[in-house]
Write a protein that holds these residues in place. Structure first.
Motif, PDB file in Angstrom:
ATOM      1  N   ALA A 108      -5.287  -3.954  -3.473  1.00 29.38           N
ATOM      2  CA  ALA A 108      -5.349  -2.451  -3.315  1.00 29.38           C
ATOM      3  C   ALA A 108      -5.795  -2.763  -1.717  1.00 29.38           C
ATOM      4  N   GLY A 109      -5.027  -1.417  -0.929  1.00 29.24           N
ATOM      5  CA  GLY A 109      -5.336  -1.485   0.178  1.00 29.24           C
ATOM      6  C   GLY A 109      -4.554  -2.233   1.101  1.00 29.24           C
ATOM      7  N   GLU A 110      -3.548  -3.348   0.593  1.00 26.15           N
ATOM      8  CA  GLU A 110      -2.799  -4.048   1.364  1.00 26.15           C
ATOM      9  C   GLU A 110      -1.353  -3.256   1.675  1.00 26.15           C
ATOM     10  N   THR A 111      -0.597  -3.657   2.745  1.00 26.24           N
ATOM     11  CA  THR A 111       0.752  -3.085   3.112  1.00 26.24           C
ATOM     12  C   THR A 111       1.676  -3.574   2.427  1.00 26.24           C
ATOM     13  N   LEU A 112       2.494  -2.993   1.616  1.00 19.70           N
ATOM     14  CA  LEU A 112       3.594  -3.721   0.959  1.00 19.70           C
ATOM     15  C   LEU A 112       4.821  -2.982   1.556  1.00 19.70           C
ATOM     16  N   LEU A 113       5.693  -4.015   1.852  1.00 18.09           N
ATOM     17  CA  LEU A 113       7.294  -3.528   2.542  1.00 18.09           C
ATOM     18  C   LEU A 113       8.239  -3.774   1.566  1.00 18.09           C
ATOM     19  N   VAL A 114       8.957  -2.524   1.159  1.00 20.44           N
ATOM     20  CA  VAL A 114       9.908  -2.754   0.136  1.00 20.44           C
ATOM     21  C   VAL A 114      11.270  -2.396   0.751  1.00 20.44           C
ATOM     22  N   HIS A 115      12.282  -3.396   0.567  1.00 21.45           N
ATOM     23  CA  HIS A 115      13.677  -3.147   1.160  1.00 21.45           C
ATOM     24  C   HIS A 115      14.340  -2.762  -0.325  1.00 21.45           C
ATOM     25  N   ALA A 116      15.441  -2.003   0.174  1.00 20.13           N
ATOM     26  CA  ALA A 116      16.296  -1.193  -0.696  1.00 20.13           C
ATOM     27  C   ALA A 116      15.431  -0.244  -1.460  1.00 20.13           C
TER      28      ALA A 116
ATOM     29  N   ALA B 120       0.962   2.060  -7.680  1.00 27.54           N
ATOM     30  CA  ALA B 120       0.023   2.000  -8.695  1.00 27.54           C
ATOM     31  C   ALA B 120      -1.012   1.134  -8.645  1.00 27.54           C
ATOM     32  N   ALA B 121      -0.927   0.018  -7.738  1.00 23.57           N
ATOM     33  CA  ALA B 121      -1.630  -1.009  -7.446  1.00 23.57           C
ATOM     34  C   ALA B 121      -2.529  -0.680  -6.268  1.00 23.57           C
ATOM     35  N   GLY B 122      -2.446   0.501  -5.846  1.00 25.38           N
ATOM     36  CA  GLY B 122      -3.350   0.901  -4.605  1.00 25.38           C
ATOM     37  C   GLY B 122      -2.908   0.534  -3.292  1.00 25.38           C
ATOM     38  N   ALA B 123      -1.698   0.340  -3.072  1.00 25.61           N
ATOM     39  CA  ALA B 123      -1.217  -0.515  -1.831  1.00 25.61           C
ATOM     40  C   ALA B 123      -0.676   0.716  -1.016  1.00 25.61           C
ATOM     41  N   GLN B 124      -0.417   0.347   0.403  1.00 25.46           N
ATOM     42  CA  GLN B 124       0.130   1.266   1.268  1.00 25.46           C
ATOM     43  C   GLN B 124       1.591   0.813   1.451  1.00 25.46           C
ATOM     44  N   VAL B 125       2.344   1.623   0.866  1.00 23.51           N
ATOM     45  CA  VAL B 125       3.939   1.400   0.696  1.00 23.51           C
ATOM     46  C   VAL B 125       4.923   1.837   1.739  1.00 23.51           C
ATOM     47  N   ILE B 126       5.401   0.668   2.445  1.00 24.59           N
ATOM     48  CA  ILE B 126       6.497   1.091   3.374  1.00 24.59           C
ATOM     49  C   ILE B 126       7.831   0.940   2.930  1.00 24.59           C
ATOM     50  N   GLY B 127       8.821   1.996   2.759  1.00 27.03           N
ATOM     51  CA  GLY B 127      10.016   1.775   2.179  1.00 27.03           C
ATOM     52  C   GLY B 127      11.215   1.736   3.054  1.00 27.03           C
TER      53      GLY B 127
ATOM     54  N   ALA C  24       9.204  -2.916  14.793  1.00 26.98           N
ATOM     55  CA  ALA C  24       8.408  -2.258  15.728  1.00 26.98           C
ATOM     56  C   ALA C  24       7.284  -1.229  14.895  1.00 26.98           C
ATOM     57  N   ALA C  25       8.068  -0.599  13.995  1.00 27.45           N
ATOM     58  CA  ALA C  25       7.680   0.741  13.263  1.00 27.45           C
ATOM     59  C   ALA C  25       6.552   0.121  12.294  1.00 27.45           C
ATOM     60  N   VAL C  26       6.864  -1.079  11.499  1.00 25.75           N
ATOM     61  CA  VAL C  26       5.789  -1.698  10.616  1.00 25.75           C
ATOM     62  C   VAL C  26       4.467  -2.123  11.414  1.00 25.75           C
ATOM     63  N   LYS C  27       4.847  -2.783  12.536  1.00 29.39           N
ATOM     64  CA  LYS C  27       3.587  -3.117  13.326  1.00 29.39           C
ATOM     65  C   LYS C  27       2.727  -1.834  13.829  1.00 29.39           C
ATOM     66  N   GLU C  28       3.427  -0.899  14.262  1.00 32.59           N
ATOM     67  CA  GLU C  28       2.803   0.239  14.754  1.00 32.59           C
ATOM     68  C   GLU C  28       1.919   0.836  13.237  1.00 32.59           C
ATOM     69  N   ALA C  29       2.582   0.925  12.352  1.00 33.16           N
ATOM     70  CA  ALA C  29       2.033   1.501  11.123  1.00 33.16           C
ATOM     71  C   ALA C  29       0.907   0.772  10.471  1.00 33.16           C
ATOM     72  N   THR C  30       0.650  -0.489  11.072  1.00 33.71           N
ATOM     73  CA  THR C  30      -0.395  -1.432  10.562  1.00 33.71           C
ATOM     74  C   THR C  30      -1.286  -1.896  11.673  1.00 33.71           C
ATOM     75  N   GLY C  31      -1.094  -1.168  12.682  1.00 37.62           N
ATOM     76  CA  GLY C  31      -2.148  -1.354  13.684  1.00 37.62           C
ATOM     77  C   GLY C  31      -1.916  -2.584  14.497  1.00 37.62           C
ATOM     78  N   GLY C  32      -0.714  -3.395  14.253  1.00 36.97           N
ATOM     79  CA  GLY C  32      -0.352  -4.537  14.679  1.00 36.97           C
ATOM     80  C   GLY C  32      -0.303  -5.856  13.866  1.00 36.97           C
TER      81      GLY C  32
END
Length: 332
Positions: free
Chosen positions: A141-149, A164-171, A200-208
């Motif tokens: 929970a609290g981690e960032t998950l990047l999901v392709h497709a 459901a696991a409490g992650a921050q999800v980037i699709g 660049a967008a993933v790094k910006e969204a996660t504070g680097g």
């Protein structure tokens, strides 16, 4: 009964034929099922092309995942006539048919919270997502998950399980329509691979920091960009290669950036740890009952349109899951 059969390898719409074949009969330990719905999976397309790791003898019927109704039980088979179940018909006699025979020991109750099409789309995709995120990547929970497709069948399941696991999800998706779908699924941020600078967008969204976990059913360029925005002690889960290109990881890069590359072949759990598969089904059933997960159905098609549905999945033009419903009369 009617069943789709593949007599030669090639593109699904060219090699799948709808034929009349003898009704199957259940043998010892088997159940005869009426197919209520059959989910279309990317492996069905690979099977048609002859590119899957399993190559059944020709002719064969594709369709590796169904929701069915028990019609009869063979000798020694436990099964209640009329029960609604999930099953994976063993090849070469898959589920794109009106009837299917399966081993009684492999069927599982269909979640009451899901209709036939949703239930047919639950088992493989959500089990893959659950094992990938929890058993392999240990998503917290609290981690960032990047999901392709993220708007596809496999990706949409991972999005819901990640939330459901409490992650921050980037699709990550391809196109405006799929971007809208990903937002509706609950992604906190949606990136269009066609127009956005993903790294660049993933790094910006996660504070680097980068993404803690990457769920990759695509491979190719998706993997190449993932390693450029993976976090310290991040985990990349390799699920498949729907993009058609299998990447060659630079292990020196994994070393210097301190991330893990995790392979996931969910099917192995059926033989290596079947109890874990059963436990996962119970967990998924609970999550479905709570409304936390619900397979995204992009279309319900009649049996006559199964070949075209498999082709759409092969071409990557579908959203969510396409499900073949033998009793349906027209595309919905």
């Amino acid at each position: 009964m009617k069943a789709w059969r593949v007599h030669a390898n090639g593109e699904p719409r060219e090699v799948m034929r709808l034929e009349e074949v003898p009704d199957p009969q259940p043998g010892p330990g088997q159940l005869l099922l009426r197919v209520r719905a059959a989910n279309v999976n990317f492996p069905d397309a690979l099977l048609c092309r002859g590119h899957y790791q399993v190559r059944p003898p020709l002719p064969f019927t594709p369709g590796v995942e169904i929701c069915g109704e028990v019609l009869a039980a063979g000798d020694g088979a436990a099964g209640e006539v009329g029960a609604r179940v999930l099953a994976q018909p063993p090849l070469p006699d898959g589920g794109f048919a009106e009837l299917a025979v399966v081993d009684a020991a492999t069927v599982r109750p269909a979640p009451e919270a899901l209709d036939d099409a949703e239930a047919a789309a639950l088992h493989i995709g959500y089990q893959t997502g659950w094992f990938g995120l929890h058993r392999r990547a240990r998503l917290q929970a609290g981690e960032t998950l990047l999901v392709h497709a993220a708007a596809g069948g496999v990706g949409s399941a991972a999005v819901q399980l990640g939330k459901a696991a409490g992650a921050q999800v980037i699709g990550v998706v391809g196109g405006a329509d799929k971007a809208r779908t990903a937002r509706e699924l609950g992604c906190d941020l949606v990136l269009d691979r066609r127009s956005d600078d993903l790294v660049a967008a993933v790094k910006e969204a996660t504070g680097g920091r980068g993404a803690d976990v990457v769920y990759d059913p695509v491979g190719g360029d998706a993997y190449a960009k993932s390693v450029k925005c993976i976090a310290f002690e991040g985990r990349i889960v390799v699920v498949g290669f729907a993009g058609g290109s299998i990447p060659s990881p630079a292990l020196n890069h994994a070393l210097v950036k301190n991330y893990a590359i995790l392979g996931l072949h969910w099917g192995l759990y059926n033989t290596k740890d079947p109890a874990a598969v059963d436990a996962c089904h119970e967990e998924l059933t609970k999550l479905a009952a709570q409304g936390v997960i619900k397979p995204l159905i992009g279309g319900r098609v009649p049996l006559a349109e199964a070949a075209e549905a498999v082709q759409r999945v092969a071409d990557g033009t579908s959203v969510g899951r396409l499900v073949v419903v033998p009793g349906a009369e027209a595309t919905r």
